[in-house]
Design a protein around this motif. Structure first.
Motif, PDB file in Angstrom:
ATOM      1  N   ALA A   1       0.237  19.623  -6.062  1.00 36.81           N
ATOM      2  CA  ALA A   1       1.083  18.432  -5.916  1.00 36.81           C
ATOM      3  C   ALA A   1       0.442  17.379  -5.009  1.00 36.81           C
ATOM      4  CB  ALA A   1       2.450  18.814  -5.373  1.00 36.81           C
ATOM      5  N   VAL A   2       0.577  16.116  -5.456  1.00 38.59           N
ATOM      6  CA  VAL A   2       0.124  14.975  -4.665  1.00 38.59           C
ATOM      7  C   VAL A   2       1.316  14.052  -4.481  1.00 38.59           C
ATOM      8  CG1 VAL A   2      -1.415  12.980  -4.560  1.00 38.59           C
ATOM      9  CG2 VAL A   2      -2.242  15.138  -5.523  1.00 38.59           C
TER      10      VAL A   2
ATOM     11  N   ILE B   1       2.427  12.355  -8.169  1.00 39.42           N
ATOM     12  CA  ILE B   1       1.534  12.164  -9.303  1.00 39.42           C
ATOM     13  C   ILE B   1       1.912  13.207 -10.350  1.00 39.42           C
ATOM     14  CG2 ILE B   1      -0.882  12.295 -10.073  1.00 39.42           C
ATOM     15  CD1 ILE B   1      -0.296   9.890  -8.226  1.00 39.42           C
ATOM     16  N   ASN B   2       1.903  12.818 -11.613  1.00 43.46           N
ATOM     17  CA  ASN B   2       2.230  13.726 -12.711  1.00 43.46           C
ATOM     18  C   ASN B   2       1.433  15.022 -12.575  1.00 43.46           C
ATOM     19  OD1 ASN B   2       1.827  14.965 -15.416  1.00 43.46           O
ATOM     20  ND2 ASN B   2       3.095  13.263 -16.084  1.00 43.46           N
ATOM     21  N   ARG B   3       2.094  16.169 -12.796  1.00 44.40           N
ATOM     22  CA  ARG B   3       1.433  17.460 -12.600  1.00 44.40           C
ATOM     23  C   ARG B   3       0.199  17.651 -13.485  1.00 44.40           C
ATOM     24  NH1 ARG B   3       5.126  22.176 -13.032  1.00 44.40           N
ATOM     25  NH2 ARG B   3       6.601  20.722 -12.206  1.00 44.40           N
ATOM     26  N   LEU B   4       0.123  16.956 -14.627  1.00 43.72           N
ATOM     27  CA  LEU B   4      -1.058  17.057 -15.480  1.00 43.72           C
ATOM     28  C   LEU B   4      -2.259  16.322 -14.885  1.00 43.72           C
ATOM     29  CD1 LEU B   4       0.640  16.564 -18.960  1.00 43.72           C
ATOM     30  CD2 LEU B   4      -0.096  18.703 -17.909  1.00 43.72           C
ATOM     31  N   GLN B   5      -1.996  15.417 -13.946  1.00 47.44           N
ATOM     32  CA  GLN B   5      -3.059  14.652 -13.303  1.00 47.44           C
ATOM     33  C   GLN B   5      -3.264  15.059 -11.849  1.00 47.44           C
ATOM     34  OE1 GLN B   5      -1.129  10.898 -14.127  1.00 47.44           O
ATOM     35  NE2 GLN B   5      -2.599  10.454 -15.756  1.00 47.44           N
ATOM     36  N   ALA B   6      -2.332  15.808 -11.299  1.00 42.39           N
ATOM     37  CA  ALA B   6      -2.338  16.122  -9.868  1.00 42.39           C
ATOM     38  C   ALA B   6      -3.576  16.909  -9.427  1.00 42.39           C
ATOM     39  CB  ALA B   6      -1.067  16.867  -9.482  1.00 42.39           C
ATOM     40  N   LYS B   7      -4.026  17.863 -10.223  1.00 40.40           N
ATOM     41  CA  LYS B   7      -5.188  18.662  -9.825  1.00 40.40           C
ATOM     42  C   LYS B   7      -6.417  17.780  -9.629  1.00 40.40           C
ATOM     43  CE  LYS B   7      -7.981  22.649 -11.058  1.00 40.40           C
ATOM     44  NZ  LYS B   7      -8.265  23.687 -12.034  1.00 40.40           N
ATOM     45  N   THR B   8      -6.622  16.846 -10.550  1.00 37.00           N
ATOM     46  CA  THR B   8      -7.766  15.936 -10.437  1.00 37.00           C
ATOM     47  C   THR B   8      -7.604  15.000  -9.249  1.00 37.00           C
ATOM     48  OG1 THR B   8      -8.183  16.037 -12.804  1.00 37.00           O
ATOM     49  CG2 THR B   8      -9.077  14.147 -11.632  1.00 37.00           C
TER      50      THR B   8
ATOM     51  N   VAL C   1       0.841  -1.188   0.000  1.00 34.26           N
ATOM     52  CA  VAL C   1       0.000   0.000   0.000  1.00 34.26           C
ATOM     53  C   VAL C   1       0.879   1.242   0.000  1.00 34.26           C
ATOM     54  CG1 VAL C   1      -1.650   1.329   1.395  1.00 34.26           C
ATOM     55  CG2 VAL C   1      -1.899  -1.150   1.187  1.00 34.26           C
ATOM     56  N   VAL C   2       0.502   2.223  -0.817  1.00 36.13           N
ATOM     57  CA  VAL C   2       1.153   3.536  -0.809  1.00 36.13           C
ATOM     58  C   VAL C   2       0.106   4.563  -0.402  1.00 36.13           C
ATOM     59  CG1 VAL C   2       2.894   2.937  -2.535  1.00 36.13           C
ATOM     60  CG2 VAL C   2       0.733   3.942  -3.277  1.00 36.13           C
ATOM     61  N   PHE C   3       0.572   5.695   0.080  1.00 36.65           N
ATOM     62  CA  PHE C   3      -0.321   6.736   0.565  1.00 36.65           C
ATOM     63  C   PHE C   3      -0.198   7.974  -0.309  1.00 36.65           C
ATOM     64  CE2 PHE C   3       0.731   3.936   4.021  1.00 36.65           C
ATOM     65  CZ  PHE C   3      -0.527   3.602   4.496  1.00 36.65           C
ATOM     66  N   LEU C   4      -1.334   8.549  -0.647  1.00 38.69           N
ATOM     67  CA  LEU C   4      -1.380   9.770  -1.446  1.00 38.69           C
ATOM     68  C   LEU C   4      -1.760  10.912  -0.518  1.00 38.69           C
ATOM     69  CD1 LEU C   4      -3.394   8.452  -4.535  1.00 38.69           C
ATOM     70  CD2 LEU C   4      -0.928   8.426  -4.172  1.00 38.69           C
ATOM     71  N   SER C   5      -1.031  12.026  -0.607  1.00 37.23           N
ATOM     72  CA  SER C   5      -1.343  13.180   0.238  1.00 37.23           C
ATOM     73  C   SER C   5      -1.063  14.472  -0.505  1.00 37.23           C
ATOM     74  CB  SER C   5      -0.536  13.128   1.541  1.00 37.23           C
ATOM     75  OG  SER C   5       0.851  13.116   1.263  1.00 37.23           O
ATOM     76  N   ARG C   6      -1.891  15.481  -0.246  1.00 36.01           N
ATOM     77  CA  ARG C   6      -1.709  16.808  -0.837  1.00 36.01           C
ATOM     78  C   ARG C   6      -0.441  17.439  -0.291  1.00 36.01           C
ATOM     79  NH1 ARG C   6      -5.498  20.306  -2.772  1.00 36.01           N
ATOM     80  NH2 ARG C   6      -3.591  21.360  -3.354  1.00 36.01           N
ATOM     81  N   GLU C   7       0.213  18.199  -1.132  1.00 32.22           N
ATOM     82  CA  GLU C   7       1.380  18.968  -0.704  1.00 32.22           C
ATOM     83  C   GLU C   7       1.216  20.383  -1.280  1.00 32.22           C
ATOM     84  OE1 GLU C   7       5.574  17.194  -0.114  1.00 32.22           O
ATOM     85  OE2 GLU C   7       5.645  18.292  -2.012  1.00 32.22           O
ATOM     86  N   ALA C   8       0.252  21.113  -0.725  1.00 32.44           N
ATOM     87  CA  ALA C   8      -0.139  22.420  -1.249  1.00 32.44           C
ATOM     88  C   ALA C   8       0.987  23.447  -1.202  1.00 32.44           C
ATOM     89  CB  ALA C   8      -1.348  22.946  -0.488  1.00 32.44           C
ATOM     90  N   ASP C   9       1.970  23.248  -0.339  1.00 33.43           N
ATOM     91  CA  ASP C   9       3.086  24.202  -0.250  1.00 33.43           C
ATOM     92  C   ASP C   9       4.253  23.826  -1.163  1.00 33.43           C
ATOM     93  OD1 ASP C   9       3.801  21.957   1.180  1.00 33.43           O
ATOM     94  OD2 ASP C   9       4.697  23.058   2.843  1.00 33.43           O
ATOM     95  N   ASN C  10       4.045  22.872  -2.057  1.00 37.11           N
ATOM     96  CA  ASN C  10       5.093  22.461  -2.999  1.00 37.11           C
ATOM     97  C   ASN C  10       5.433  23.642  -3.916  1.00 37.11           C
ATOM     98  OD1 ASN C  10       6.165  21.395  -5.608  1.00 37.11           O
ATOM     99  ND2 ASN C  10       5.997  19.452  -4.527  1.00 37.11           N
ATOM    100  N   PRO C  11       6.714  24.032  -4.008  1.00 38.15           N
ATOM    101  CA  PRO C  11       7.083  25.208  -4.808  1.00 38.15           C
ATOM    102  C   PRO C  11       6.963  24.999  -6.318  1.00 38.15           C
ATOM    103  CG  PRO C  11       9.040  24.156  -3.937  1.00 38.15           C
ATOM    104  CD  PRO C  11       7.865  23.451  -3.322  1.00 38.15           C
ATOM    105  N   TYR C  12       6.837  23.749  -6.768  1.00 33.06           N
ATOM    106  CA  TYR C  12       6.782  23.461  -8.201  1.00 33.06           C
ATOM    107  C   TYR C  12       5.367  23.252  -8.719  1.00 33.06           C
ATOM    108  CZ  TYR C  12      11.691  22.715  -7.267  1.00 33.06           C
ATOM    109  OH  TYR C  12      12.988  22.883  -6.860  1.00 33.06           O
ATOM    110  N   ASP C  13       4.453  22.859  -7.834  1.00 35.00           N
ATOM    111  CA  ASP C  13       3.084  22.550  -8.261  1.00 35.00           C
ATOM    112  C   ASP C  13       2.142  22.731  -7.080  1.00 35.00           C
ATOM    113  OD1 ASP C  13       0.735  21.555  -9.313  1.00 35.00           O
ATOM    114  OD2 ASP C  13       1.493  19.537  -9.661  1.00 35.00           O
TER     115      ASP C  13
END
Length: 127
Positions: A66-67, A79-86, A51-63
Motif C-alpha cells: 500500500a502507498v 494508489i490503486n493496488r495494481l500499481q502500488a507495488k511499482t 503538493v501531495v505526499f506518497l508514503s509506504r504503508e507496509a502494515d496495511n491489512p488490505y495490501d
C-alpha cells in the motif's frame, strides 16, 4: 443495460496500467482510490494544484504494498493496488513528486487524480 448488468465506463470501469519498476523516469496521472472512506473535510476539490505526499504503508491489512496519498496531515486515499507495488519500489529507488491535478465525481464520492513525476535519484543515472 439493467437486464444484462452491463456497466458503462461512467460506472467506475477503468483500465489500470500496472506500470513498470524498470522505468527510470516518467510523468503520469494516477487515480487516487478510497477517498470516499476518509474525512470529507479534506474536500479535495479545494486543493487542486497542491503538493501531495506518497508514503509506504507496509502494515496495511488490505495490501502489503500500500502507498498512502496524503494532503497535509489528512489521508486523501491510496494508489490503486495494481500499481502500488511499482510505486512502492519507486519510492525506495527514485525521486518522486506529486500534486493533486483533478477531482472528478461528487462531493460524497470524489475521484481525485494526481500528477506524479518519477526521476532517477541524484547521482544514480542508468548507464
Amino acid at each position: 443495460m439493467s437486464i444484462t448488468e452491463l456497466r458503462s465506463p461512467n460506472d467506475g470501469f477503468s483500465v489500470v496500467d500496472p506500470l513498470s519498476e524498470n522505468w527510470e523516469e516518467c510523468d503520469l496521472v494516477l487515480e487516487v482510490v478510497g477517498s470516499r472512506y476518509y474525512d470529507s473535510a479534506t474536500a479535495p476539490q479545494r486543493h487542486k494544484g497542491e503538493v501531495v505526499f506518497l508514503s509506504r504503508e507496509a502494515d496495511n491489512p488490505y495490501d502489503k504494498h500500500a502507498v498512502k496519498v496524503s494532503l497535509g496531515a489528512s489521508t486523501l486515499g491510496y494508489i490503486n493496488r495494481l500499481q502500488a507495488k511499482t510505486v512502492a519500489s519507486w519510492l525506495e529507488n527514485r525521486d518522486i513528486s506529486a500534486k493533486l491535478v483533478r477531482v472528478n465525481g461528487s462531493t460524497d464520492r470524489p475521484r481525485p487524480y494526481i500528477f506524479v513525476r518519477v526521476r532517477s535519484k541524484q547521482g544514480r543515472r542508468a548507464a
